[in-house]
Design a protein around this motif. Structure first.
Motif, PDB file in Angstrom:
ATOM      1  N   LEU A   1      44.174  38.802  38.881  1.00  0.00           N
ATOM      2  CA  LEU A   1      42.906  38.611  38.170  1.00  0.00           C
ATOM      3  C   LEU A   1      41.852  38.072  39.133  1.00  0.00           C
ATOM      4  O   LEU A   1      40.737  38.583  39.208  1.00  0.00           O
TER       5      LEU A   1
ATOM      6  N   PHE B   1      37.143  40.843  44.586  1.00  0.00           N
ATOM      7  CA  PHE B   1      37.001  41.902  45.595  1.00  0.00           C
ATOM      8  C   PHE B   1      36.888  43.302  45.011  1.00  0.00           C
ATOM      9  O   PHE B   1      36.624  44.235  45.747  1.00  0.00           O
ATOM     10  N   ALA B   2      37.166  43.453  43.711  1.00  0.00           N
ATOM     11  CA  ALA B   2      37.071  44.812  43.156  1.00  0.00           C
ATOM     12  C   ALA B   2      36.022  44.903  42.057  1.00  0.00           C
ATOM     13  O   ALA B   2      35.076  45.668  42.162  1.00  0.00           O
TER      14      ALA B   2
ATOM     15  N   LEU C   1      41.913  38.132  42.531  1.00  0.00           N
ATOM     16  CA  LEU C   1      41.625  39.067  43.629  1.00  0.00           C
ATOM     17  C   LEU C   1      40.751  40.222  43.152  1.00  0.00           C
ATOM     18  O   LEU C   1      39.759  40.568  43.786  1.00  0.00           O
ATOM     19  N   LEU C   2      41.138  40.804  42.022  1.00  0.00           N
ATOM     20  CA  LEU C   2      40.370  41.953  41.522  1.00  0.00           C
ATOM     21  C   LEU C   2      38.968  41.528  41.132  1.00  0.00           C
ATOM     22  O   LEU C   2      37.994  42.229  41.407  1.00  0.00           O
TER      23      LEU C   2
END
Lengths: 360, 164
Positions: B22, B28-29, B24-25
């Motif tokens: 959760l 970075f996403a 990281l996304l």
């Protein structure tokens, strides 16, 4: 391009590693297989497939089980931390270091510590089949979304391409038709990252559960632990963002006759129960839907072996019907994979929307 | 029972993994993806708006052009009309002038004709007089060839003369 190549290379490496580990493991198991009963039991066959396991069984050729041993991590109050590979149990036939996989009883198929003839369950943090599947799904997710995120930030204004154009409509669907529609124009962007994450987590794991080849095929979203954690996230977020109007509505609902609140607080009781029932239902819905799909598909396959035990010809005859029905079920499951991810996300978004809604 | 009892290990790993994913996304996403989607949508919206504006401007220009054209046409028409009027005026003026000139010429001619005629009549008169005198002389000469007639005439003439 180079990213994709490294990705493929690392996968090949992983495969080689796991298979070489496994070769050492399975030679002993082949002898053990002889002693097992030959009778086909559909119930345990199905349960074995949908339940978690300490090793990843890939295929059985003749009497040889090919499976990947997985790390076992245990913490026992009496003997402390233990870390070892699951092939030490030899498919559950042997004891290791005072631990064994219980064959029956309360902790059936779980690792227990045998102390003075008594089976005691340690704290079991093993990297089981489902945990590996979880890691694989997460790696796939990170790879997919990092790679498309890179393209998005490099060419923000160009038309989507490849994987990006496949996922963009879904991302926009979650953002506009789930988040924006349920939470409202003002604050939906705050929750969109979470909703996108749970949506794709559930969707990708549902799809992975349908692919019966390693490293897929684990029944992850049909495991109550997974759905419980997902529902817990929704519950915690809803509880923390709840505004005054939300809590007022629960404890002192406006427009409700006073005798429903006093002297017996009937309405508040129902509302408080609702707060817990909502995430509970989320948990059960996803778990039950996915597990049921797996059970039905496996049930159709079981029919082949049930009839095959009676008569080989009957087995072949039934297999045609079974495969046809399983294909139908798979198609249905593809739909269910999307619908369940959508429903979970939509309901989470609705709960968030209810928690921050301004009452006038 | 195993099926509906959440395993502590899986809960632990799931919690840890999901939280990490959760985070990281999200960082970075989803952030770059949602941002650039927004950016693209905005730019498309702006482009559409700009196109609409341009179209409106074009229409404005076109109608302006038409207006200018109509005005030009009107001006041309009025110019032509004016020219025609001037032409007519010039023609009629010159006609009048010509007529006047002609009249003048005619009058002059008439006067000179009259003068000539008068002169002719005068000279004719003079000639007639001299002719008549000549004739009268000849006649007189003829009549007065004999002496008697001469005497008679002289006496008559003398009678006429009154001495005052």
């Amino acid at each position: 391009m180079t990213d994709t190549k490294t990705f493929i290379k690392s996968w090949i490496f992983l495969f080689v590693l796991t298979f070489s580990l496994n070769l050492a493991a399975h030679d002993i198991s082949s002898e053990q297989a002889h002693h097992e009963s030959e009778k086909f039991v559909p119930g345990s066959f199905i349960m074995d497939h949908i339940a978690d396991a300490y090793e990843w069984h890939i295929v059985t050729i003749g009497e040889t089980h090919i499976s990947i041993p997985l790390p076992v991590i245990l913490y026992s109050k009496t003997s402390g931390l233990h870390v070892f590979m699951s092939n030490k149990f030899h498919h559950g036939h042997e004891m290791y270091d005072g631990f064994m996989i219980a064959r029956d009883g309360e902790h059936e198929k779980k690792i227990v510590e045998v102390i003075n003839g008594e089976q005691i369950k340690p704290i079991d943090l093993s990297i089981s089949k489902n945990v590996v599947s979880l890691f694989v799904s997460v790696l796939i997710m990170l790879w997919i979304f990092f790679s498309i995120a890179k393209r998005y930030s490099k060419n923000p204004k160009s038309a989507p391409k490849g994987l990006q154009s496949m996922l963009e409509p879904i991302i926009i669907f979650v953002r506009d038709d789930v988040a924006k529609a349920s939470i409202g124009e003002k604050r939906y962007m705050q929750f969109t990252p979470f909703l996108l994450t749970i949506f794709f987590f559930i969707f990708i794991n549902n799809l992975m559960g349908l692919i019966p080849i390693f490293p897929f095929g684990a029944n992850l979203t049909g495991n109550i632990a997974i759905t419980m954690v997902l529902a817990l996230f929704t519950f915690v977020i809803t509880t923390f963002i709840g505004n005054k109007a939300y809590w007022t509505h629960i404890f002192n609902a406006p427009g409700v006759p006073w005798w429903l609140k006093f002297p017996i607080p009937l309405m508040p009781l129902v509302e408080v129960m609702g707060v817990f029932i909502k995430p509970f239902v989320l948990m059960v819905r996803l778990f039950a839907n996915i597990t049921a799909g797996h059970i039905i598909a496996l049930g159709f396959y079981s029919l082949i072996f049930i009839f095959g035990e009676i008569n080989a010809t009957a087995g072949y005859g039934v297999s045609v019907v079974s495969v046809a029905f399983t294909i139908f079920m798979m198609m249905l499951e593809l739909l269910v994979a999307f619908i369940q991810a959508y429903v979970f996300t939509l309901l989470s978004a609705l709960y968030f929307g209810m928690a921050i809604e301004e009452h006038h | 029972m195993d099926l509906i009892t959440p395993g502590i290990g899986l809960v632990f790993w799931m919690f840890l993994t999901f939280l990490t994913v959760l985070f990281l996304l999200k960082k970075f996403a989803w952030k770059p993806i949602l941002n650039s989607l927004k950016e693209r949508e905005d730019s498309i919206e702006n482009a559409l708006k700009a196109a609409d504006d341009a179209r409106a401007q074009m229409e404005q220009l076109q109608s302006d052009n038409e207006k200018i054209l109509a005005k030009a046409r009107e001006e041309r028409d009025s110019l032509l009309k004016e020219a025609r009027e001037t032409q007519e005026l010039i023609i009629s003026e010159s006609k009048a002038k010509a007529k006047e000139e002609a009249d003048k010429l005619i009058k002059a001619a008439q006067i000179s004709i009259e003068n000539e005629k008068n002169a002719a009549v005068e000279s004719m008169k003079i000639q007639i007089v001299s002719l008549s005198v000549e004739i009268a002389e000849k006649i007189l000469r003829k009549q007065l060839e004999d002496a008697k007639a001469q005497n008679e005439l002289i006496s008559e003439l003398v009678k006429d003369i009154k001495l005052n």
